[in-house]
Scaffold this motif. Structure first.
Motif, PDB file in Angstrom:
ATOM      1  N   LYS A 282      35.386  37.309  30.160  1.00 27.26           N
ATOM      2  CA  LYS A 282      35.169  36.572  31.413  1.00 27.26           C
ATOM      3  C   LYS A 282      36.447  35.861  31.851  1.00 27.26           C
ATOM      4  O   LYS A 282      36.479  34.640  32.057  1.00 27.26           O
ATOM      5  N   LYS A 283      37.497  36.649  32.011  1.00 30.79           N
ATOM      6  CA  LYS A 283      38.799  36.113  32.395  1.00 30.79           C
ATOM      7  C   LYS A 283      39.335  36.808  33.647  1.00 30.79           C
ATOM      8  O   LYS A 283      40.446  37.314  33.678  1.00 30.79           O
ATOM      9  N   ILE A 284      38.528  36.799  34.695  1.00 32.38           N
ATOM     10  CA  ILE A 284      38.952  37.307  36.000  1.00 32.38           C
ATOM     11  C   ILE A 284      39.152  36.093  36.899  1.00 32.38           C
ATOM     12  O   ILE A 284      38.275  35.233  36.995  1.00 32.38           O
ATOM     13  N   PHE A 285      40.294  36.009  37.565  1.00 32.78           N
ATOM     14  CA  PHE A 285      40.582  34.842  38.380  1.00 32.78           C
ATOM     15  C   PHE A 285      41.093  35.249  39.758  1.00 32.78           C
ATOM     16  O   PHE A 285      41.549  36.375  39.975  1.00 32.78           O
TER      17      PHE A 285
ATOM     18  N   TRP B   2      44.437  36.355  31.500  1.00 34.43           N
ATOM     19  CA  TRP B   2      43.531  36.514  32.632  1.00 34.43           C
ATOM     20  C   TRP B   2      44.063  37.591  33.574  1.00 34.43           C
ATOM     21  O   TRP B   2      45.264  37.815  33.680  1.00 34.43           O
ATOM     22  N   VAL B   3      43.156  38.231  34.280  1.00 34.77           N
ATOM     23  CA  VAL B   3      43.496  39.275  35.245  1.00 34.77           C
ATOM     24  C   VAL B   3      43.085  38.788  36.635  1.00 34.77           C
ATOM     25  O   VAL B   3      41.967  38.287  36.818  1.00 34.77           O
ATOM     26  N   GLU B   4      43.975  38.951  37.597  1.00 37.52           N
ATOM     27  CA  GLU B   4      43.723  38.456  38.945  1.00 37.52           C
ATOM     28  C   GLU B   4      43.028  39.485  39.812  1.00 37.52           C
ATOM     29  O   GLU B   4      43.431  40.651  39.860  1.00 37.52           O
ATOM     30  N   ARG B   5      42.005  39.018  40.496  1.00 37.19           N
ATOM     31  CA  ARG B   5      41.403  39.810  41.564  1.00 37.19           C
ATOM     32  C   ARG B   5      41.821  39.181  42.876  1.00 37.19           C
ATOM     33  O   ARG B   5      41.494  38.016  43.144  1.00 37.19           O
TER      34      ARG B   5
ATOM     35  N   PHE C 118      36.962  32.437  37.785  1.00 40.64           N
ATOM     36  CA  PHE C 118      37.715  31.222  38.067  1.00 40.64           C
ATOM     37  C   PHE C 118      38.393  31.376  39.422  1.00 40.64           C
ATOM     38  O   PHE C 118      39.008  32.413  39.702  1.00 40.64           O
ATOM     39  N   LEU C 119      38.284  30.326  40.254  1.00 41.73           N
ATOM     40  CA  LEU C 119      38.909  30.335  41.575  1.00 41.73           C
ATOM     41  C   LEU C 119      39.717  29.071  41.757  1.00 41.73           C
ATOM     42  O   LEU C 119      39.219  27.960  41.544  1.00 41.73           O
TER      43      LEU C 119
END
Length: 634
Positions: free
Chosen positions: A16-19, A37-40, A137-138
């Motif tokens: 759960k490390k999508i930001f 973390w991986v950025e969307r 995360f935002l």
């Protein structure tokens, strides 16, 4: 490369490390990527956000050259500090040996650039691979920039909705009026008097306050030492002057330029102040007559005469008995009025847009226009959206120009200007202090132990009400980059709190920071949060980093000016470059790392307040009922 990207994406989804990052936050992006973390990347909703450093440097930052946020003056990006360090990175200087190895370094740079480009390609590819994932995360500049349906599904968000009660000047002014319902604290002890000019009752209260302040100011002027210069004129600084001292504003010892003052002027001021003192002591509790402010003085005659004394140097002649009465009365008023010491004697008020920041807005009417030099009256300060006025009619003219606003909407607030702030090298400054709210119910607040000072660009003077001397905002002072108030003030107009503490130690007040200033800032922040929390949109999983602005009095006591949501992280100096990077790093530690490891380091944050959890609590609007029986008369 595709296989490597897929493996990293699969791991990020599992953990759960999508930001997602919207806005000028390259440090946040860099820190999260370093955590795995991986950025969307999301498209902006509605109008596009202004392109910011973190996104501009797909061509620059994300090609491997770690960069900080843009300067507040729109200058080129500065080198990003090494995260978690105490000092900014320094550019190496070229030497003869370097020149001999220039070719070798160029080859290494080419390899590094190629590696950086490949790294950015991977991030772009991973962003594409997680487009169907909901970010965990935002971090955003505006909640409105994100689709509201998607926003509800994001676990951790760095913003709270509905912050107007805390983060607008009108909202904070109104919220603090409710402080007695939450704490037995007088908000006048930490927040300069403030009125919303769009509401008739507060407008009338301001007029009364202005008149009473004029009467008190006249008594102060009457007690000043008589010298050969008018009130408000500057005194040449002495070489051995202690930093932080103020110029005084004595009166003329010679006759005034115009006709003499009417002899009852001081007597009327004494009378109205004595009656006001009675009101403060609740001696009027059974009286049905109007306020003494409206019954014992002809203000249309008194105020012009006061302006002559305060701004034109017209002298006052006091007898011994009157002088003693003035001294005694002011001493008694000081016990009842916590702001008597900071309000000065020129009755200056500052008018601000109620919902804007950084001096934005547009003043209406002719308020703030410089008066002809021959009148000898200090010109009003007029910055876009901010006016400093010394006359009642100026403030009322501005309020009159705003009467076209919709019902219930206040465009302007007027606040008492702090005429006696602490100065450093005769230069005004304010303090930007960070804090984080991680929960509203129960209220949980974290105080950041590092902060910074923002200096004005010209020496402090009450007879020159120009922005360069009185408004400490970086966004305003950047217009005066070439101005230097004192060679001891840094050219970038920024100090850290450590530098300020060293300065206080030099003045022999080393303990004042920890004993007076910091406790005062903590108390003011907590009181403001308690008043506003019922109006703020609480959301579990959210948090917010705030920036509170304080002015410091001569006694080192802090005065809250405003609270900013989403404070700028764009560095304007070496000090802010380091501190802004550190507070972002420590915020992520607080809201992310601490979830998995409650004992992990949270940097310079300390717990300011955590409300005790209760099963139920009374809220505004709850219907109550009293039961019992009536008592019969004997």
């Amino acid at each position: 490369r595709l296989r490597k990207a897929r493996l990293r994406v699969e791991k990020a989804i599992k953990e759960k490390k999508i930001f997602t990052v919207h806005g000028p936050y390259p440090v946040i992006r860099q820190l999260l990527r370093a955590r795995g973390w991986v950025e969307r990347k999301l498209p902006c909703k509605g109008r596009q956000l202004k392109q910011q450093p973190g996104d501009q440097r797909k061509q620059q930052l994300d090609k491997g050259k770690s960069g900080g946020g843009d300067e507040q003056g729109g200058a080129a990006l500065n080198p990003q500090p090494s995260l978690g360090t105490a000092e900014p990175l320094q550019h190496p200087r070229c030497t003869a040996h370097d020149k001999e190895n220039e070719k070798e370094r160029e080859d290494e740079d080419e390899e590094e650039d190629q590696c950086s480009e490949n790294s950015e390609d991977i991030h772009e590819l991973m962003s594409f691979l997680v487009q169907d994932q909901v970010p965990n995360f935002l971090w955003t500049l505006r909640l409105s920039s994100v689709d509201q349906e998607l926003l509800q599904r994001i676990e951790v968000v760095n913003r709270y909705p509905r912050l107007a009660a805390l983060c607008t000047k009108e909202g904070l002014c109104q919220s603090l009026q409710n402080l007695p319902w939450f704490e037995q604290v007088d908000f006048n002890t930490f927040f300069p008097r403030c009125y919303r000019m769009g509401f008739m009752d507060e407008k009338e209260a301001f007029i009364e306050d202005f008149c009473l302040t004029a009467a008190r100011s006249l008594l102060k002027l009457a007690l000043q030492k008589v010298e050969d210069r008018p009130v408000g004129t500057e005194q040449p600084s002495k070489p051995d002057e202690v930093p932080g001292d103020h110029e005084s504003h004595p009166m003329l010892s010679t006759a005034g330029r115009r006709s003499p003052l009417y002899p009852q002027l001081v007597e009327e001021a004494l009378e109205v102040c004595e009656q006001h003192l009675g009101v403060l002591g609740h001696q009027d509790i059974d009286r049905k007559t109007p306020s003494p402010c409206w019954t014992c003085i002809d203000w249309d005659r008194f105020l012009p005469e006061y302006y002559r004394v305060a701004h034109e140097g017209t002298r006052l002649v006091l007898g011994r008995e009157q002088r003693e009465r003035c001294q005694h009365l002011l001493q008694r008023l000081e016990e009842k009025l916590p702001q008597l010491g900071i309000e000065g004697n020129l009755n200056i008020w500052i008018v601000k847009p109620s919902t804007k920041s950084r001096g934005r807005g547009k003043a209406g009417g002719s308020v703030g226009r410089t008066r002809p030099h021959g009148e000898g009256i200090p010109p009003s300060l007029c910055c876009p959206g901010i006016v400093c006025a010394t006359r009642l009619e100026e403030v009322l003219e501005l309020a009159q120009s705003c009467t076209g606003a919709p019902a219930g909407v206040c465009e302007w607030v007027v606040q008492k200007y702090v005429e006696r702030p602490l100065t450093i090298f005769n230069t005004k400054f304010d303090i930007r202090q960070w804090f984080v709210v991680t929960d509203w119910k129960p209220l949980t607040v974290w105080f950041y132990q590092d902060c910074y000072l923002r200096f004005c660009s010209r020496p402090f003077s009450l007879c020159h009400l120009e922005p360069a001397r009185h408004l400490c905002n970086v966004s305003i002072q950047k217009r005066y980059k070439t101005s230097q108030p004192d060679p001891r003030v840094p050219r970038d107009k920024i100090w850290s709190n450590k530098q300020f503490q060293a300065h206080l130690a030099w003045l022999g007040r080393a303990n004042a920071w920890q004993r007076v200033t910091v406790p005062g800032m903590k108390a003011a922040i907590l009181n403001a949060l308690r008043c506003a929390r019922d109006q703020v949109g609480s959301r579990k999983g959210s948090f917010e980093l705030f920036g509170a602005d304080f002015l410091v009095g001569e006694d080192l006591k802090p005065w809250l000016l405003e609270i900013n949501s989403c404070p700028t992280m764009s560095p304007s100096s070496a000090v802010t470059r380091r501190l802004c990077a550190n507070v972002q790093r420590d915020t992520l530690r607080l809201v992310l790392d601490r979830k998995d490891d409650p004992t992990c380091s949270i940097g310079a944050f300390e717990l300011l307040y955590r409300e005790a959890a209760v099963s139920s609590c009374l809220t505004v609007g709850l219907r109550l009922m009293v039961t019992g029986c009536s008592l019969k008369k004997a």
